[in-house]
Design a protein around this motif. Structure first.
Motif, PDB file in Angstrom:
ATOM      1  N   GLY A 162       6.261  53.889 -57.351  1.00  0.00           N
ATOM      2  CA  GLY A 162       7.370  54.321 -58.204  1.00  0.00           C
ATOM      3  C   GLY A 162       8.692  53.788 -57.695  1.00  0.00           C
ATOM      4  N   PHE A 184      13.062  40.860 -46.330  1.00  0.00           N
ATOM      5  CA  PHE A 184      14.363  41.441 -46.658  1.00  0.00           C
ATOM      6  C   PHE A 184      15.350  40.349 -47.113  1.00  0.00           C
ATOM      7  N   ASP A 192       5.571  48.426 -55.602  1.00  0.00           N
ATOM      8  CA  ASP A 192       4.485  47.467 -55.764  1.00  0.00           C
ATOM      9  C   ASP A 192       3.129  48.098 -55.435  1.00  0.00           C
ATOM     10  N   ARG A 219      18.802  35.333 -47.681  1.00  0.00           N
ATOM     11  CA  ARG A 219      17.831  34.794 -46.724  1.00  0.00           C
ATOM     12  C   ARG A 219      16.800  33.975 -47.482  1.00  0.00           C
ATOM     13  N   GLY A 248       9.354  52.607 -48.917  1.00  0.00           N
ATOM     14  CA  GLY A 248       9.377  51.167 -48.644  1.00  0.00           C
ATOM     15  C   GLY A 248       8.189  50.757 -47.792  1.00  0.00           C
ATOM     16  N   ALA A 249       7.033  51.373 -48.067  1.00  0.00           N
ATOM     17  CA  ALA A 249       5.845  51.148 -47.219  1.00  0.00           C
ATOM     18  C   ALA A 249       4.999  49.975 -47.713  1.00  0.00           C
ATOM     19  N   SER A 250       5.454  49.267 -48.755  1.00  0.00           N
ATOM     20  CA  SER A 250       4.605  48.203 -49.309  1.00  0.00           C
ATOM     21  C   SER A 250       4.638  46.941 -48.464  1.00  0.00           C
ATOM     22  N   GLY A 280      14.882  49.879 -48.621  1.00  0.00           N
ATOM     23  CA  GLY A 280      16.246  49.356 -48.630  1.00  0.00           C
ATOM     24  C   GLY A 280      16.279  47.920 -49.100  1.00  0.00           C
ATOM     25  N   VAL A 281      17.451  47.516 -49.581  1.00  0.00           N
ATOM     26  CA  VAL A 281      17.639  46.151 -50.066  1.00  0.00           C
ATOM     27  C   VAL A 281      18.985  45.630 -49.571  1.00  0.00           C
ATOM     28  N   GLY A 331      18.650  41.902 -36.955  1.00  0.00           N
ATOM     29  CA  GLY A 331      17.773  41.107 -37.812  1.00  0.00           C
ATOM     30  C   GLY A 331      16.290  41.324 -37.525  1.00  0.00           C
ATOM     31  N   GLY A 342       8.549  49.189 -43.272  1.00  0.00           N
ATOM     32  CA  GLY A 342       7.877  50.407 -43.754  1.00  0.00           C
ATOM     33  C   GLY A 342       6.372  50.330 -43.574  1.00  0.00           C
ATOM     34  N   ASN A 357      13.088  54.622 -45.360  1.00  0.00           N
ATOM     35  CA  ASN A 357      13.115  53.226 -44.933  1.00  0.00           C
ATOM     36  C   ASN A 357      13.406  52.251 -46.069  1.00  0.00           C
ATOM     37  N   SER A 377      20.717  50.444 -39.948  1.00  0.00           N
ATOM     38  CA  SER A 377      20.917  49.045 -39.545  1.00  0.00           C
ATOM     39  C   SER A 377      22.111  49.012 -38.595  1.00  0.00           C
ATOM     40  N   GLY A 395       6.857  44.814 -44.775  1.00  0.00           N
ATOM     41  CA  GLY A 395       7.926  44.794 -43.770  1.00  0.00           C
ATOM     42  C   GLY A 395       7.897  45.972 -42.809  1.00  0.00           C
TER      43      GLY A 395
HETATM   44  P1  NAP Z   1      11.557  44.383 -47.086  1.00  0.00           P
HETATM   45  O1  NAP Z   1      10.430  43.653 -46.462  1.00  0.00           O
HETATM   46  O2  NAP Z   1      12.308  43.730 -48.189  1.00  0.00           O
HETATM   47  O3  NAP Z   1      11.015  45.836 -47.561  1.00  0.00           O
HETATM   48  C1  NAP Z   1      11.813  46.692 -48.319  1.00  0.00           C
HETATM   49  C2  NAP Z   1      10.951  47.825 -48.819  1.00  0.00           C
HETATM   50  O4  NAP Z   1      11.759  48.679 -49.667  1.00  0.00           O
HETATM   51  C3  NAP Z   1       9.783  47.347 -49.648  1.00  0.00           C
HETATM   52  O5  NAP Z   1       8.632  48.088 -49.322  1.00  0.00           O
HETATM   53  C4  NAP Z   1      10.221  47.644 -51.072  1.00  0.00           C
HETATM   54  O6  NAP Z   1       9.073  47.881 -51.868  1.00  0.00           O
HETATM   55  C5  NAP Z   1      11.045  48.913 -50.872  1.00  0.00           C
HETATM   56  N1  NAP Z   1      11.938  49.179 -51.992  1.00  0.00           N
HETATM   57  C6  NAP Z   1      12.968  48.416 -52.421  1.00  0.00           C
HETATM   58  N2  NAP Z   1      13.519  48.956 -53.525  1.00  0.00           N
HETATM   59  C7  NAP Z   1      12.821  50.077 -53.788  1.00  0.00           C
HETATM   60  C8  NAP Z   1      12.901  51.063 -54.807  1.00  0.00           C
HETATM   61  N3  NAP Z   1      13.832  50.999 -55.780  1.00  0.00           N
HETATM   62  N4  NAP Z   1      12.021  52.091 -54.800  1.00  0.00           N
HETATM   63  C9  NAP Z   1      11.075  52.155 -53.847  1.00  0.00           C
HETATM   64  N5  NAP Z   1      10.948  51.257 -52.842  1.00  0.00           N
HETATM   65  C10 NAP Z   1      11.810  50.223 -52.824  1.00  0.00           C
HETATM   66  O7  NAP Z   1      12.667  44.753 -45.999  1.00  0.00           O
HETATM   67  P2  NAP Z   1      12.566  45.448 -44.540  1.00  0.00           P
HETATM   68  O8  NAP Z   1      13.205  44.502 -43.597  1.00  0.00           O
HETATM   69  O9  NAP Z   1      11.222  45.937 -44.271  1.00  0.00           O
HETATM   70  O10 NAP Z   1      13.591  46.646 -44.773  1.00  0.00           O
HETATM   71  C11 NAP Z   1      13.274  48.004 -44.520  1.00  0.00           C
HETATM   72  C12 NAP Z   1      14.549  48.747 -44.137  1.00  0.00           C
HETATM   73  O11 NAP Z   1      15.057  48.182 -42.932  1.00  0.00           O
HETATM   74  C13 NAP Z   1      15.675  48.650 -45.166  1.00  0.00           C
HETATM   75  O12 NAP Z   1      16.314  49.897 -45.288  1.00  0.00           O
HETATM   76  C14 NAP Z   1      16.622  47.633 -44.549  1.00  0.00           C
HETATM   77  O13 NAP Z   1      17.957  47.854 -44.968  1.00  0.00           O
HETATM   78  C15 NAP Z   1      16.447  47.939 -43.080  1.00  0.00           C
HETATM   79  N6  NAP Z   1      16.823  46.852 -42.174  1.00  0.00           N
HETATM   80  C16 NAP Z   1      16.269  45.613 -42.305  1.00  0.00           C
HETATM   81  C17 NAP Z   1      16.671  44.597 -41.446  1.00  0.00           C
HETATM   82  C18 NAP Z   1      16.131  43.198 -41.543  1.00  0.00           C
HETATM   83  O14 NAP Z   1      16.759  42.283 -40.977  1.00  0.00           O
HETATM   84  N7  NAP Z   1      14.994  42.988 -42.172  1.00  0.00           N
HETATM   85  C19 NAP Z   1      17.629  44.868 -40.444  1.00  0.00           C
HETATM   86  C20 NAP Z   1      18.144  46.151 -40.332  1.00  0.00           C
HETATM   87  C21 NAP Z   1      17.736  47.139 -41.200  1.00  0.00           C
HETATM   88  P3  NAP Z   1       8.869  47.485 -53.399  1.00  0.00           P
HETATM   89  O15 NAP Z   1       9.559  46.176 -53.627  1.00  0.00           O
HETATM   90  O16 NAP Z   1       7.369  47.425 -53.510  1.00  0.00           O
HETATM   91  O17 NAP Z   1       9.458  48.608 -54.173  1.00  0.00           O
END
Ligand code: NAP
Length: 240
Positions: free
Chosen positions: A60, A190, A37, A196, A11-13, A90-91, A185, A17, A88, A140, A15
């Protein structure tokens, strides 16, 4: 701080990651950037480049076994080893359980839990061979307590925390350190479109992804005899 270490970040693309990858790159790690991506991964690679870090992009869908195997092979071919794996990717989706389809369930459980399983399983052999290394799970607070409108997301994150806790028993005696970072949050993309809304002013009060990345750095920089197993973070606008 992490000179010569090889870190794989899912998930390094964007947020959290992306922020973790850059925080580790800034501290001398070689980073492997995984997500779907390719363009965004390339942009992060360029940012790592300007920090003087080596970075490898492996695009991938990590829900697929063959993508995870490609990630393992490209990492080992490029760098010959692995030291840190950050689970990292996650969705999420918010809403009443009656608004969730089986496809929503599979999407959330597969991305949050299956990917953690596949990626951990792929990189454990080289970590075990070295007898040292770090597995980090970005879970989380939804993995520590049930929250309204988040039943499936909570289930996936509880699963991830349980997986990490169980692995700690199995891997600690073998020199592998397991850490869980559990943010509230965070202002990222995300759940955009699944609960959201981009531009929602409430997001401005959330944690910044860089703050979560610093918690990961804290876990990874513990001395060899110590570990930060669970780090909870919340923005001031959220109760505990
Ligand atoms: P984000 O900006 O939506 O980033 C999510 C990342 O996961 C993106 O890089 C996305 O990349 C990747 N991803 C999603 N589906 C994938 C798949 N099938 N294969 C490979 N990569 C995939 O969200 P974020 O907030 O940075 O979330 C990162 C982590 O933090 C998640 O586990 C989330 O549950 C956790 N978290 C987030 C929050 C919050 O409020 N934001 C709070 C607590 C925990 P691609 O779309 O390019 O594949």
């Amino acid at each position: 701080m992490f000179e010569g270490k090889v870190a794989v970040i899912t998930g390094a693309s964007r947020g959290i990651g992306r922020a973790i990858a850059l925080a580790l790159a800034q501290r001398g790690a070689k980073v492997v950037l995984a997500a779907r991506d390719r363009e965004r991964l390339e942009a992060v690679r360029k940012e790592a480049d300007t920090l003087g870090a080596q970075a490898l992009v492996v695009p991938g869908d990590l829900r697929r076994e063959e993508s995870v195997e490609a990630l393992r092979q490209h990492t080992l071919n490029a760098f010959g080893t692995v030291d840190i794996v950050v689970n990292n990717a996650g969705v999420g989706k918010y809403g009443s359980i009656l608004d969730f389809t089986p496809a929503d369930y599979d999407w959330i459980m597969d991305t949050n839990m299956r990917v953690s399983f596949l990626v951990t399983r792929a990189f454990l052999p080289p970590l075990l061979q070295k007898g040292t290394g770090d597995l980090v799970f970005v879970a989380s607070v939804a993995g520590l307590k049930g929250l309204p409108q988040e039943a499936v997301y909570c289930a996936s994150k509880f699963a991830q925390v349980g997986f990490a806790q169980a692995l700690d028993h199995e891997l600690r005696p073998k020199g592998i350190r397991v850490s869980v970072v559990a943010p509230g949050g965070v202002n990222t993309e995300f759940a955009w479109g699944t609960g959201r809304t981009p531009g929602d002013p409430h997001l401005n009060a959330f944690l910044r992804p860089e703050e979560v990345a610093e918690a990961v750095v804290f876990a990874l920089s513990q001395p060899p005899h110590a570990r930060a197993f669970l780090i909870g973070l919340r923005p001031m606008v959220e109760p505990l």
